[in-house]
Design an enzyme around this catalytic site. Structure first.
Site, PDB file in Angstrom:
ATOM      1  N   ASP A 153       0.840  -1.169   0.063  1.00  0.00           N
ATOM      2  CA  ASP A 153      -0.005  -0.159   0.074  1.00  0.00           C
ATOM      3  C   ASP A 153       0.968   1.138   0.256  1.00  0.00           C
ATOM      4  O   ASP A 153       2.094   0.988   0.105  1.00  0.00           O
ATOM      5  CB  ASP A 153      -0.945  -0.124   1.216  1.00  0.00           C
ATOM      6  CG  ASP A 153      -2.275   1.103   0.932  1.00  0.00           C
ATOM      7  OD1 ASP A 153      -3.229   0.836   1.623  1.00  0.00           O
ATOM      8  OD2 ASP A 153      -2.247   1.659   0.047  1.00  0.00           O
TER       9      ASP A 153
HETATM   10  C1  GLC Z   1      -4.317   4.214  -0.061  1.00  0.00           C
HETATM   11  C2  GLC Z   1      -5.341   3.042   0.066  1.00  0.00           C
HETATM   12  C3  GLC Z   1      -5.214   2.381  -1.088  1.00  0.00           C
HETATM   13  C4  GLC Z   1      -4.965   3.001  -2.371  1.00  0.00           C
HETATM   14  C5  GLC Z   1      -3.763   3.583  -2.407  1.00  0.00           C
HETATM   15  C6  GLC Z   1      -3.247   4.247  -3.525  1.00  0.00           C
HETATM   16  O1  GLC Z   1      -3.472   4.829   0.839  1.00  0.00           O
HETATM   17  O2  GLC Z   1      -5.122   2.404   1.543  1.00  0.00           O
HETATM   18  O3  GLC Z   1      -6.421   1.440  -1.014  1.00  0.00           O
HETATM   19  O4  GLC Z   1      -5.040   1.977  -3.424  1.00  0.00           O
HETATM   20  O5  GLC Z   1      -3.331   4.395  -1.203  1.00  0.00           O
HETATM   21  O6  GLC Z   1      -4.051   5.279  -3.793  1.00  0.00           O
END
Ligand code: GLC
Length: 745
Positions: free
Chosen positions: A223
């Site tokens: 993430d």
């Molecule tokens: C965020 C979210 C994730 C998302 C990523 C990119 O923190 O937790 O679900 O896909 O960043 O935006």
């Protein structure tokens, strides 16, 4: 793409660089070797592509997962995935960052609108269907957030303490079903730690379970900002740190190889998986025309209709018939809340409110009744709403949770609607008996006002066309068919993890273990506001003729069939749920667990048959002492149900599986040893010695009764027996007994 050849031509620096993003939304290209960059973009319920100017491109917003899960419809999720895949192709996006399959441990989690269910089978099947749909379009997915990202509070530092059984049966199972049925090209690991180790460097999670147990063959990305120790991550089974952090991270990885901390073949393994992803995406890419946002808007309206749940409908208040005087009240009628806040937020091309949609159906009067940017009772707005409600035949109140109450990055602290909305409803109930409530919320709310509403339609965050879908259902263009994918509890304090959510400091203990959602409320025979699987229709259905392909089970697949008849006056769809209720007693188990479901559409008077397949996992539990799945021999009840609390038909089946006995040791109890067939003969002398000791008045247990002593010895480890046999049994003898018993297994 000849991956092996390309890998052999890459320098150490190029291989290290490949394990980190090129920026926030792209992987690294290796142009001289013909390796393209891959663009990734959110999901999950619409394309959120950030263009080179940093703007979010226009796209269509579909219902969020909390709603689509209520369709119990894999075809619907596959269609949604297909549409998103087309959109991604048109925008040159190679991987959609979704679906999100985390289990809803607490209704307070701020991101529950993005998640499917409290039940791992439903969640995993919905996610798997979405993945198939997207990837059918030659675009990858990123199943997220693996794993146990069940809260927003301290999500980047918290460690979730979860038992192996609760992980396997609940929190991992949702991902397992999705991986095995969808084969995602990537997974996104979560921010949090699991039992003390970050998901991003948790080898048990990323390699032992994900790859060795489940057969996942794609790439794992973090993430955004979830990478703590990149070298440890790559060693554990992580391929891609997102977003790009810094050049230093490339250097650190390359140095780890040079110094031997990271074997180069492990780095090669990660690069191969990244090259495979680039190959899959480039092979799947096609020059797609601009996607048709108008068509998708209608598809969004259809999906929203299928996802709505009619929670209450006293005296068939709905659908609205005839030329009634209707009052639409509540800001959400004019400005529906149709999506959640955070990384899933879509820049919608258009929005259709209920107020706009109803114009073509029926004249209504409207008053907004409250503001959504603050929780304040505004008397003039209330008075205006009460006035039109008083003069109407039916008041439809559009209520729900405003953005400020639920979003990515924070959790709710209560489950109530804003007070201004509750006050409005109470004022209207003083002048109008016929009240229908339409709800826009991403997660369950408590309803102390329920007795004042004749009907309640849960629309969740139903996407940009939700207003049209609500009108379709309110006026009976279609019958609602959704069923709850999560329990609505009576009170927040009743929830399974209350007191253990969101934890203290950087530790949260999943003390409720496997008893999440309906598993908890059923085990404790607790009343709930609306049970898992609940949903009303404008017609009625009768279940009949439940039949099993066998009345004994010893492995493999079996099938269950049940007939369903539409006994009402309207064409409608019914979701049949299949639960398995174990009547065994060797382990603590939920009262019932969802093990299958099917949906069918029936005209009035029509009868259809659903066929649901069950496999080993329908009867299995995870045994920590075996580190594996186990089917307890004994009786199970198959339940065909309209909800987890509306069991229509049952049938018994006996699992004729073999009990598993684990080798005993000196620390095993007498009861465990005696459970092994034939062990009683081996233990005869030991028992005799204990009897003598007990019987001869030389009772070393004082004045205990025989039963109490027997009970105590049953629970006593073998190594302690010597202390109670009056010297008649030695440890050497006990060790020999252990060896002899183990020969029997
Ligand atoms: C965020 C979210 C994730 C998302 C990523 C990119 O923190 O937790 O679900 O896909 O960043 O935006």
């Amino acid at each position: 793409m000849d991956i092996k050849k390309i890998l052999s031509q890459m320098t150490l620096e190029e291989k290290a660089a490949m394990c980190q993003g090129a920026d926030a939304w792209h992987t690294v290209a290796v142009p001289h070797l013909g390796v393209p960059a891959v663009m990734v973009s959110d999901g999950p319920h619409g394309l959120r592509k950030i263009n080179e100017n940093g703007n979010v491109v226009k796209a269509v917003c579909f219902p969020t997962a909390a709603g689509t899960a209520c369709s119990f419809d894999e075809e619907l999720l596959e269609s949604l995935g297909d549409i998103l895949g087309q959109s991604a192709q048109a925008e040159n996006v190679g991987v959609i960052l979704g679906p999100a399959a985390n289990i809803k441990r607490s209704p307070l989690c701020g991101r529950n609108f993005e998640y499917f269910s409290e039940d791992p089978l439903l969640s995993g099947r919905m996610a798997g269907a979405y993945i198939r749909g997207v990837q059918h379009q030659g675009v990858g997915t990123s199943l997220k957030h693996y794993a146990a990202n069940n809260q927003e509070t301290r999500r980047q530092s918290i460690s979730a303490s979860i038992s192996p059984r609760a992980l396997r049966e609940i929190y991992l199972a949702s991902f397992e079903h999705a991986v095995k049925s969808g084969h995602p090209w990537t997974l996104m690991c979560s921010y949090n730690k699991i039992n003390g180790t970050y998901a991003s460097e948790n080898e048990w999670l990323l390699t032992d379970v994900l790859r060795d147990d489940w057969g996942f063959d794609g790439a794992v990305m973090t993430d955004w900002g979830a990478c703590s120790d990149h070298v440890a991550g790559v060693a554990a089974g992580l391929e891609l740190e997102m977003p790009r952090a810094c050049d230093e991270d490339d250097e650190v990885l390359a140095d780890a190889v040079r110094t031997g901390r990271l074997p180069e073949q492990v780095l090669d393994r990660a690069c191969e998986r990244m090259l495979q992803l680039a190959d899959r995406v480039s092979s799947g890419h096609r020059e797609e025309e601009e996607f048709d946002k108008g068509l998708q808007h209608h598809q969004a309206r259809k999906f929203a209709r299928e996802s709505m749940v009619l929670l209450k409908n006293d005296n068939n208040l709905l659908p609205i018939r005839g030329n009634k005087k209707i009052a639409f009240i509540g800001k959400f009628a004019e400005s529906p809340r149709f999506q959640g806040g955070g990384s899933s937020h879509i820049n919608t091309a258009e929005t259709l409110s209920a107020l706009e949609a109803v114009r073509s159906v029926s004249p209504v009067k409207y008053a907004r009744g409250f503001e959504t940017d603050r929780d304040e009772i505004i008397p003039e707005l209330v008075d205006e709403a009460v006035a039109i409600a008083k003069d109407a035949d039916l008041a439809v109140l559009f209520l729900g949770l405003p953005d400020l109450l639920e979003s990515e990055s924070y959790d709710r602290t209560h489950m109530s609607l804003p007070q201004c909305q509750v006050a409005l409803l109470e004022e209207i109930a003083k002048v109008q008996q016929n009240i229908a409530v339409v709800l826009h919320n991403g997660a369950p709310i408590v309803m102390p006002w329920l007795d004042k509403a004749g009907a309640v339609l849960e629309a969740y965050l139903g996407g940009q066309a939700v207003g049209g879908a609500v009108v379709d259902v309110l006026f009976g263009a279609v019958s609602p068919c959704g069923k709850l994918a999560e329990t609505f509890p009576l009170r927040m304090e009743d929830t399974p993890c209350h007191g253990f959510f969101p934890g203290d400091g950087d530790r949260v203990t999943y003390a409720e273990d496997i008893y999440v959602g309906y598993r908890w409320y059923d085990k404790r025979h607790m009343d709930v506001l609306f049970p898992f699987g609940h949903g009303l229709s404008y017609t009625t259905f009768e279940y009949s003729n439940l039949r099993l392909s066998a009345d004994t089970y010893s492995g493999g697949e079996m099938t269950v069939q049940v007939d369903v008849t539409n006994t009402g006056k309207m064409y409608a769809k019914e979701i049949v749920q299949l639960y398995v209720r174990p009547e065994t007693n060797g382990f603590s188990r939920p009262v019932r667990e969802l093990r299958g479901f099917a949906k069918l559409a029936l005209a009035p008077g029509e009868t259809g048959t659903v066929t649901i397949a069950l496999d080993e996992r329908a009867f299995a539990l995870w045994r920590e002492d075996m580190d594996g799945w186990y089917i307890e021999p004994g009786r199970y009840v198959i339940e065909a149900a309209a909800s987890s609390r509306d069991i229509r038909l049952t049938a018994d089946i006996t699992a004729q599986t073999k009990p598993v006995y684990l080798p005993v040791t000196m620390d095993s109890t007498m009861a465990d040893a005696m459970a092994i067939p034939g062990a009683d003969k081996v233990l005869a002398d030991v028992c005799a010695a204990l009897d003598i000791c007990m019987g001869a008045g030389g009772d070393s247990l004082g004045d205990s009764t025989g039963e109490m002593a027997a009970a105590m010895f049953r629970e006593m480890p073998l190594h302690a027996i010597a202390s109670f046999a009056g010297g008649k049994v030695t440890r050497t003898q006990l060790k020999a007994v252990v060896d002899e018993i183990n020969q029997l297994i």
